[in-house]
Design a protein around this motif. Structure first.
Motif, PDB file in Angstrom:
ATOM      1  N   LYS A   1       0.814  -1.214   0.000  1.00 18.96           N
ATOM      2  CA  LYS A   1       0.000   0.000   0.000  1.00 18.96           C
ATOM      3  C   LYS A   1       0.847   1.263   0.000  1.00 18.96           C
ATOM      4  CE  LYS A   1      -4.117  -2.019   2.109  1.00 18.96           C
ATOM      5  NZ  LYS A   1      -5.088  -1.956   3.232  1.00 18.96           N
TER       6      LYS A   1
ATOM      7  N   VAL B   1      -2.652  -0.955  -4.399  1.00 22.85           N
ATOM      8  CA  VAL B   1      -3.855  -0.202  -4.769  1.00 22.85           C
ATOM      9  C   VAL B   1      -3.587   1.282  -4.969  1.00 22.85           C
ATOM     10  CG1 VAL B   1      -5.450  -1.832  -3.714  1.00 22.85           C
ATOM     11  CG2 VAL B   1      -4.442  -0.010  -2.319  1.00 22.85           C
ATOM     12  N   TYR B   2      -2.494   1.807  -4.416  1.00 27.23           N
ATOM     13  CA  TYR B   2      -2.217   3.234  -4.531  1.00 27.23           C
ATOM     14  C   TYR B   2      -1.098   3.542  -5.527  1.00 27.23           C
ATOM     15  CZ  TYR B   2      -5.026   3.410  -0.291  1.00 27.23           C
ATOM     16  OH  TYR B   2      -6.046   3.280   0.621  1.00 27.23           O
TER      17      TYR B   2
ATOM     18  N   ASP C   1      -2.818  -6.743  -7.021  1.00 35.63           N
ATOM     19  CA  ASP C   1      -4.003  -6.617  -6.175  1.00 35.63           C
ATOM     20  C   ASP C   1      -3.712  -5.810  -4.912  1.00 35.63           C
ATOM     21  OD1 ASP C   1      -5.498  -8.067  -7.948  1.00 35.63           O
ATOM     22  OD2 ASP C   1      -5.322  -9.970  -6.862  1.00 35.63           O
ATOM     23  N   GLY C   2      -2.484  -5.933  -4.402  1.00 33.51           N
ATOM     24  CA  GLY C   2      -2.144  -5.231  -3.159  1.00 33.51           C
ATOM     25  C   GLY C   2      -1.686  -3.804  -3.370  1.00 33.51           C
TER      26      GLY C   2
ATOM     27  N   GLU D   1      -7.662  -4.092 -12.176  1.00 38.24           N
ATOM     28  CA  GLU D   1      -8.874  -3.395 -11.744  1.00 38.24           C
ATOM     29  C   GLU D   1      -8.807  -2.860 -10.315  1.00 38.24           C
ATOM     30  OE1 GLU D   1     -11.445  -7.410 -10.565  1.00 38.24           O
ATOM     31  OE2 GLU D   1     -12.032  -6.154 -12.263  1.00 38.24           O
ATOM     32  N   LYS D   2      -7.967  -3.443  -9.462  1.00 41.68           N
ATOM     33  CA  LYS D   2      -7.882  -2.973  -8.076  1.00 41.68           C
ATOM     34  C   LYS D   2      -6.930  -1.794  -7.899  1.00 41.68           C
ATOM     35  CE  LYS D   2      -9.172  -7.371  -5.947  1.00 41.68           C
ATOM     36  NZ  LYS D   2      -8.823  -8.428  -4.949  1.00 41.68           N
ATOM     37  N   MET D   3      -6.206  -1.425  -8.946  1.00 39.07           N
ATOM     38  CA  MET D   3      -5.233  -0.333  -8.847  1.00 39.07           C
ATOM     39  C   MET D   3      -5.928   0.993  -9.150  1.00 39.07           C
ATOM     40  SD  MET D   3      -2.059  -2.270 -10.762  1.00 39.07           S
ATOM     41  CE  MET D   3      -0.781  -1.198 -10.125  1.00 39.07           C
ATOM     42  N   GLN D   4      -6.776   1.420  -8.244  1.00 37.67           N
ATOM     43  CA  GLN D   4      -7.621   2.586  -8.480  1.00 37.67           C
ATOM     44  C   GLN D   4      -6.852   3.906  -8.456  1.00 37.67           C
ATOM     45  OE1 GLN D   4     -10.835   2.407  -9.490  1.00 37.67           O
ATOM     46  NE2 GLN D   4     -10.351   0.208  -9.568  1.00 37.67           N
TER      47      GLN D   4
END
Length: 410
Positions: A229, A254-255, A251-252, A276-279
């Motif tokens: 993160k 995200v930032y 997946d981990g 998709e989780k990398m917003q």
């Protein structure tokens, strides 16, 4: 007319800040002369001369060269405190150099003096040739609490345990880590290291991580040890034997704001990385190596086209992506049409790219090629402008040809 005799005590002076600014724009050879010119030049010149140090550059691989460096630091220990960036280099790609095999304590003595080191670049191919005292000195250097950046490049390690012992030395102060073309015996397990490894591998809060490695253990180490993160930049190779670990990284993280994925020419996984989780993603860079001969070996199975693999990954990227970079590593640019467009290996379409990513501001497509035929490079660029016509028409496309970096350049 009045005449005024200037006093011999008068000296024109220049602000030290201006002197330092000028010296900061000066090359290394000139700095060595400046250090001898005036007392006001010396501290800044010495600081700049020793801030970035290489042991040992090509042509200087000798014990006398090391001894001269040791003598300089012995006579003026404060100079070693100026070293912020250190490069440990094996000049010959396969042949071990003098400092690696020497039983002398010269190298360990020199390395022990760099107590304010911030960046460490290790380019050692034959790790098994390192003398034990040099290896221990390098491990001690890696533990420096002042260290914020480390790069390990072109390393060949006999076992995962050897690599693990090095990773255990990384300090919690580290902000950036790069492992480029690192290889360790993949047939030994992750737990081949010391039994206490689970307690010694403390968590790292890295902002930048680059994993372009042939060692699956490195990817598992990253998932276990790095606080994902905290990452803002991630560059990772995508291989069949690391796919699950790479997906766990994605997946981990995200930032992450900038993500770079590198695909090889042979990638036969039915599933592709999912973003998709990398917003927090703003810049996405994808590199693919295109080799028509290797693709043909799979007898027309479309999913093996690496450009299609890249496109399926791109389709999973969040709508927040503003900048897209596509690096096409290909020998002959005239073969681009084999991979992009309607072929027997499936079709690659960029028509909906803008609609699917409304935040997209620019697209850069690079032909990375050592091909000497200029006309082919120009045709390749024109072909890309046709493929990405919608972006080219709106002035959002930059299509260029660049040469791949050589080993010597790195």
């Amino acid at each position: 007319m009045a005449h005024h005799k200037l006093s011999g005590a008068f000296h024109a002076t220049c602000p030290q800040e201006l002197i330092d600014l000028i010296l900061g724009k000066t090359d290394s050879a000139t700095l060595k002369s400046c250090a001898l010119v005036a007392r006001s030049f010396r501290p800044t010149s010495q600081k700049l001369i020793f801030s970035d140090l290489t042991i040992l550059p090509s042509g200087c691989d000798s014990i006398p060269a090391l001894q001269r460096l040791a003598d300089v630091f012995s006579a003026s220990p404060h100079l070693a405190l100026h070293v912020r960036t250190l490069h440990l280099v094996q000049p010959g790609f396969y042949k071990p150099c003098v400092w690696m095999e020497s039983e002398s304590d010269i190298v360990p003595a020199i390395l022990s003096m760099f107590t304010k080191l911030e960046s460490l670049d290790i380019r050692v191919y034959n790790w098994d040739s390192l003398h034990s005292n040099c290896e221990q000195a390098i491990y001690a250097l890696i533990t420096r609490s002042s260290l914020s950046s480390i790069e390990l490049k072109e390393a060949r390690l006999k076992t995962n345990a050897t690599l693990l012992s090095l990773l255990q030395c990384l300090p919690s102060s580290l902000e950036s880590a790069s492992f480029l073309k690192v290889f360790a015996n993949q047939y030994s397990s992750y737990h081949d290291g010391p039994k206490s490894a689970s307690t010694e591998l403390h968590q790292l809060r890295l902002a930048s991580l680059h994993l372009d490695s042939f060692s699956p253990m490195l990817f598992r180490w990253a998932n276990r040890t790095v606080d994902l993160k905290c990452l803002r930049y991630l560059h990772t190779m995508v291989r069949e034997d690391t796919m699950d670990d790479v997906q766990q990284l994605l997946d981990g993280a995200v930032y992450v704001e900038t993500c770079h994925l590198s695909f090889g020419s042979v990638y036969s996984q039915p599933e592709n990385p999912n973003l998709e989780k990398m917003q927090g993603l703003r810049t996405l860079e994808i590199s693919v190596r295109l080799d028509w001969g290797e693709i043909e070996e799979f007898e027309g199975q479309g999913r093996h086209n690496p450009v299609n693999d890249a496109m399926r990954t791109l389709d999973t990227a969040p709508h927040t992506v503003e900048h897209l970079v596509l690096n096409l590593n290909i020998w002959n640019p005239d073969e681009l049409s084999y991979f992009i467009g309607s072929t027997s290996f499936g079709s690659t379409s960029f028509d909906n790219l803008g609609e699917d990513h409304p935040a997209l501001q620019d697209v850069i497509v690079r032909i990375v090629s050592g091909y000497d035929y200029l006309a082919a490079l120009q045709r390749g660029i024109r072909y890309l402008e046709t493929v990405f016509y919608q972006f080219h028409k709106r002035g959002m496309l930059t299509a260029v040809a660049v040469r791949p970096p050589s080993w010597e350049d790195n």
